[in-house]
Scaffold this motif. Structure first.
Motif, PDB file in Angstrom:
ATOM      1  N   TRP B 301       0.818  -1.214   0.000  1.00 41.98           N
ATOM      2  CA  TRP B 301       0.000   0.000   0.000  1.00 41.98           C
ATOM      3  C   TRP B 301       0.852   1.264   0.000  1.00 41.98           C
ATOM      4  O   TRP B 301       0.363   2.330  -0.386  1.00 41.98           O
ATOM      5  CB  TRP B 301      -0.966  -0.006   1.178  1.00 41.98           C
ATOM      6  CG  TRP B 301      -0.303  -0.068   2.527  1.00 41.98           C
ATOM      7  CD1 TRP B 301      -0.006  -1.189   3.242  1.00 41.98           C
ATOM      8  CD2 TRP B 301       0.151   1.038   3.320  1.00 41.98           C
ATOM      9  NE1 TRP B 301       0.607  -0.852   4.416  1.00 41.98           N
ATOM     10  CE2 TRP B 301       0.706   0.506   4.498  1.00 41.98           C
ATOM     11  CE3 TRP B 301       0.142   2.421   3.147  1.00 41.98           C
ATOM     12  CZ2 TRP B 301       1.253   1.319   5.498  1.00 41.98           C
ATOM     13  CZ3 TRP B 301       0.672   3.220   4.143  1.00 41.98           C
ATOM     14  CH2 TRP B 301       1.221   2.668   5.301  1.00 41.98           C
ATOM     15  N   ASP B 324      -7.614   6.397   3.585  1.00 41.98           N
ATOM     16  CA  ASP B 324      -7.636   4.957   3.862  1.00 41.98           C
ATOM     17  C   ASP B 324      -7.439   4.196   2.553  1.00 41.98           C
ATOM     18  O   ASP B 324      -7.928   4.618   1.511  1.00 41.98           O
ATOM     19  CB  ASP B 324      -8.998   4.529   4.433  1.00 41.98           C
ATOM     20  CG  ASP B 324      -9.227   5.040   5.847  1.00 41.98           C
ATOM     21  OD1 ASP B 324      -8.288   5.593   6.448  1.00 41.98           O
ATOM     22  OD2 ASP B 324     -10.363   4.890   6.325  1.00 41.98           O
ATOM     23  N   ALA B 326      -7.872   0.160   1.158  1.00 39.22           N
ATOM     24  CA  ALA B 326      -8.168  -1.259   1.369  1.00 39.22           C
ATOM     25  C   ALA B 326      -7.762  -2.030   0.121  1.00 39.22           C
ATOM     26  O   ALA B 326      -8.003  -1.577  -1.001  1.00 39.22           O
ATOM     27  CB  ALA B 326      -9.647  -1.459   1.659  1.00 39.22           C
ATOM     28  N   VAL B 330      -9.216  -5.574   2.815  1.00 41.05           N
ATOM     29  CA  VAL B 330      -8.479  -5.382   4.071  1.00 41.05           C
ATOM     30  C   VAL B 330      -7.911  -3.950   4.101  1.00 41.05           C
ATOM     31  O   VAL B 330      -7.167  -3.551   3.201  1.00 41.05           O
ATOM     32  CB  VAL B 330      -7.309  -6.391   4.195  1.00 41.05           C
ATOM     33  CG1 VAL B 330      -6.542  -6.158   5.500  1.00 41.05           C
ATOM     34  CG2 VAL B 330      -7.835  -7.819   4.114  1.00 41.05           C
ATOM     35  N   THR B 331      -8.273  -3.204   5.125  1.00 41.49           N
ATOM     36  CA  THR B 331      -7.849  -1.802   5.210  1.00 41.49           C
ATOM     37  C   THR B 331      -6.414  -1.742   5.726  1.00 41.49           C
ATOM     38  O   THR B 331      -6.143  -1.558   6.905  1.00 41.49           O
ATOM     39  CB  THR B 331      -8.806  -1.004   6.117  1.00 41.49           C
ATOM     40  OG1 THR B 331     -10.140  -1.182   5.630  1.00 41.49           O
ATOM     41  CG2 THR B 331      -8.468   0.489   6.090  1.00 41.49           C
ATOM     42  N   ARG B 334      -4.681   3.160   7.122  1.00 38.50           N
ATOM     43  CA  ARG B 334      -5.772   3.908   7.755  1.00 38.50           C
ATOM     44  C   ARG B 334      -5.230   5.283   8.130  1.00 38.50           C
ATOM     45  O   ARG B 334      -4.181   5.391   8.760  1.00 38.50           O
ATOM     46  CB  ARG B 334      -6.243   3.126   8.997  1.00 38.50           C
ATOM     47  CG  ARG B 334      -7.563   3.599   9.562  1.00 38.50           C
ATOM     48  CD  ARG B 334      -8.118   2.585  10.574  1.00 38.50           C
ATOM     49  NE  ARG B 334      -8.894   1.525   9.934  1.00 38.50           N
ATOM     50  CZ  ARG B 334      -8.679   0.219  10.082  1.00 38.50           C
ATOM     51  NH1 ARG B 334      -7.702  -0.206  10.854  1.00 38.50           N
ATOM     52  NH2 ARG B 334      -9.437  -0.662   9.472  1.00 38.50           N
ATOM     53  N   ASP B 340      -4.551  -2.413   9.033  1.00 38.99           N
ATOM     54  CA  ASP B 340      -4.559  -3.833   9.379  1.00 38.99           C
ATOM     55  C   ASP B 340      -3.363  -4.532   8.710  1.00 38.99           C
ATOM     56  O   ASP B 340      -2.843  -4.065   7.695  1.00 38.99           O
ATOM     57  CB  ASP B 340      -5.876  -4.458   8.932  1.00 38.99           C
ATOM     58  CG  ASP B 340      -7.063  -3.815   9.645  1.00 38.99           C
ATOM     59  OD1 ASP B 340      -6.849  -3.262  10.752  1.00 38.99           O
ATOM     60  OD2 ASP B 340      -8.181  -3.837   9.093  1.00 38.99           O
ATOM     61  N   VAL B 345      -4.284  -9.917   3.638  1.00 35.88           N
ATOM     62  CA  VAL B 345      -4.809  -9.721   2.285  1.00 35.88           C
ATOM     63  C   VAL B 345      -4.594 -10.967   1.435  1.00 35.88           C
ATOM     64  O   VAL B 345      -3.480 -11.489   1.342  1.00 35.88           O
ATOM     65  CB  VAL B 345      -4.117  -8.519   1.601  1.00 35.88           C
ATOM     66  CG1 VAL B 345      -4.694  -8.315   0.205  1.00 35.88           C
ATOM     67  CG2 VAL B 345      -4.267  -7.266   2.444  1.00 35.88           C
TER      68      VAL B 345
END
Lengths: 385, 385
Positions: B301, B324, B326, B330-331, B334, B340, B345
């Motif tokens: 991410w 955020d 995801a 799955v975030t 954040r 998370d 994932v």
């Protein structure tokens, strides 16, 4: 020797356990004066790392006495905890050196979105500060490497000196190209001269390399001037030598770009302005299709044309039907159409020169990039970085 | 059945020797009326192919009776000789069909910078026009393929029908994504309705796919309306079904993109405007680093954040510290920082959904792209295309 070539500088690079792969991962470069003039440029990314935020704050008064740099973690997207870690690192370095934290810039590089191991950082600060020496530049250059396969250093030596080190192999695109760079000089410079010279030199060198079109969160270029040579060069003279060192570092960055098998110089001629030429050069430099073709030793000039055609006329006026393109000296495209046979082009050298004549003015611009290879995909798919 | 599903259309796809690899390479789609309403969109590239220039000219009066399409050569950057070949092709088709050349659009795809083999084209025109049938859509869809591994077709059937075919696997980026698309309908539409519906549908579908950031010289999307169903739908109703067909074609294009192993939907939520969301989605869709990570099943991410941070605030206002992200539900990010665990994932499905919440407004935008793989590099380095 790099950053410790100019008088007045010491440095060290040590291993403190930040990098899973092992090896040196923490460096300190110290300006021992008598002057402490500093200038810096940082990423234009709206998402910027904690050390970038800190460095912007402490360089605002244009004075720095040290730069601490770590690989093994970018400390980006790490929130308040990450920023607190950067501040703590500056405090630790300042305590070891007997300076104030606001005189210590911090640079980090590595994976985004993870907190640094502060036990390792503490060990690194202590170890590096105890090993500072006037020939520590080489070790410092090693300690900032991530996916780099070799350190990048450059030196100008005259009646004063300029020395530089750099890291960066991926996420390399202006502005800035993704990189950490420290350049030192023992020239006597005032703050305005340092600022101005860095701005001009960056614009012509490190802002004109583009490995993969991806702008980093951590880009930082810092210029430190100790004045220890006692020589006060003219702004033109200093800028010229700063450009020389920065250009060499930029070429070394592109030459070691992730997975690259060709270095590509996109030379735009006949542009109506520098901005117009730059827009065309950048568009061509970012064409994945062209970069794949160069990897395959294919002088596919159609992909040069299709990318330069994406630049809006308002940005770069030219007639697409007048454009010439030469690849390694063979004019494969003439007046927007078929030129000399592509079979004449020798694509075997690592260096590939793409010369584009827009016939719309007198300005020339060069942007450096590299090809897109299996190696790039492998390095950036197989490893989180 | 695709383009021949709606009433009033015949088509054929034949092999005439244009493609080195063999196989069908010439197609004709004919609108047999009673109406001959047409609308088209072509590449925004300043370097555009001869058939694009011709098609723009002949569709200006918003009437077409046929479209002839060839693979095996783009007829781009071929100068006056290339344009003369396109004109000659239209004349040949018109003579076979008993219409005027100005009623015949031409589309070409393949290597840029080479003249077409006009002997092959002549054979193709003659053969295709002799084989026109109301179930020839499938063969036409096959004949326009280049590096596509399968034909792309879509149909809506109700009290009127919409049918479409598309080709495109690389050089796929708006505006347009690189593609040839013919969409037919037996709805009764006037010229303004056809134009408006195509514009809206394109903006929401085919302009929102981006395989490799590379804009083509040959993109053409043509809508033909025969009126043969006798049904005059409301503009809203027709646009809805046109979007449905165009969206399906767009998904098929991304799903067959060169070398791709993952289809990626970049969904931007909470944007202040459609343009803001689109700018963010496009920036993320063009990150080579992110696309490599997805190929490596790595929910990295940080590469989403570093790419969305390149969008200027003036274009897309948002607070980078509030975003955020995801990945497949799955975030992982954040408020701009660690969310998370990325280990949660599941990256094994071909479809990867990246949901970005900018928290800056109420607009949502989706852009489709795909991962960057060894296969992409191979296809685009090993073969001139």
């Amino acid at each position: 020797m790099s950053v410790t070539s100019p008088l007045g500088f010491t440095a060290a690079g040590v291993e403190c356990g930040l990098k899973d792969s092992g090896g040196r991962d923490f460096a300190v470069v110290v300006n021992n004066g008598p002057h402490y003039v500093a200038a810096a440029a940082t990423t234009a990314n709206r998402v910027y790392a904690a050390p970038v935020q800190w460095t912007r704050e402490v360089v605002a008064n244009r004075t720095l006495k040290a730069v601490a740099l770590n690989s093994g973690g970018a400390n980006a997207c790490t929130g308040d905890a990450g920023y607190a870690d950067t501040v703590a690192t500056a405090h630790l370095v300042a305590a070891e050196l007997g300076v104030i934290p606001a005189d210590v810039a911090i640079c980090s590089t590595g994976l985004i979105g993870e907190l640094l191991d502060m036990d390792a950082i503490r060990a690194g600060v202590s170890s590096a500060c105890s090993k500072l020496s006037d020939d520590g530049g080489e070790e410092a250059a090693l300690a900032i490497m991530t996916t780099d396969t070799r350190p990048k250093q450059a030196v100008y030596s005259g009646d004063y000196s300029v020395g530089g080190m750099a890291k960066g192999a991926g996420m390399l695109a202006p502005q800035l190209a993704t990189m950490l760079v420290v350049i030192t000089t023992d020239a006597v410079l005032n703050e305005d001269e340092a600022d101005a010279a860095l701005k001009v030199a960056m614009g012509q060198t490190l802002d004109r390399i583009d490995s993969d079109g991806c702008m980093s969160t951590n880009d930082t270029v810092i210029l430190l001037a100790s004045g220890a040579s006692g020589v006060h060069p003219s702004p033109e003279d200093f800028t010229e030598h700063l450009i020389e060192v920065a250009q060499s570092l930029g070429e070394q960055l592109i030459g070691d770009a992730e997975g690259a098998s060709h270095d590509i110089a996109v030379n735009v001629h006949g542009a109506s302005s520098q901005n117009a030429g730059l827009a065309v050069a950048r568009a061509v430099s970012r064409s994945n299709l062209l970069k794949c073709a160069v990897f395959g030793d294919d002088p596919n000039w159609g992909r040069v044309l299709s990318s330069l055609g994406t630049v809006p006329e308002s940005v770069a006026p030219f007639d697409a039907g007048s454009v010439d393109v030469a690849i390694n000296g063979v004019t494969v495209c003439r007046n927007g159409g078929v030129g000399d046979p592509r079979e004449l082009v020798d694509m075997s050298p690592r260096q590939v020169n793409i010369d584009i004549d827009l016939k719309a003015g007198a300005e020339s611009v060069r942007v450096l990039t590299n090809d897109l290879t299996y190696g790039y995909v492998e390095e950036n798919s197989a490893y989180s970085s």
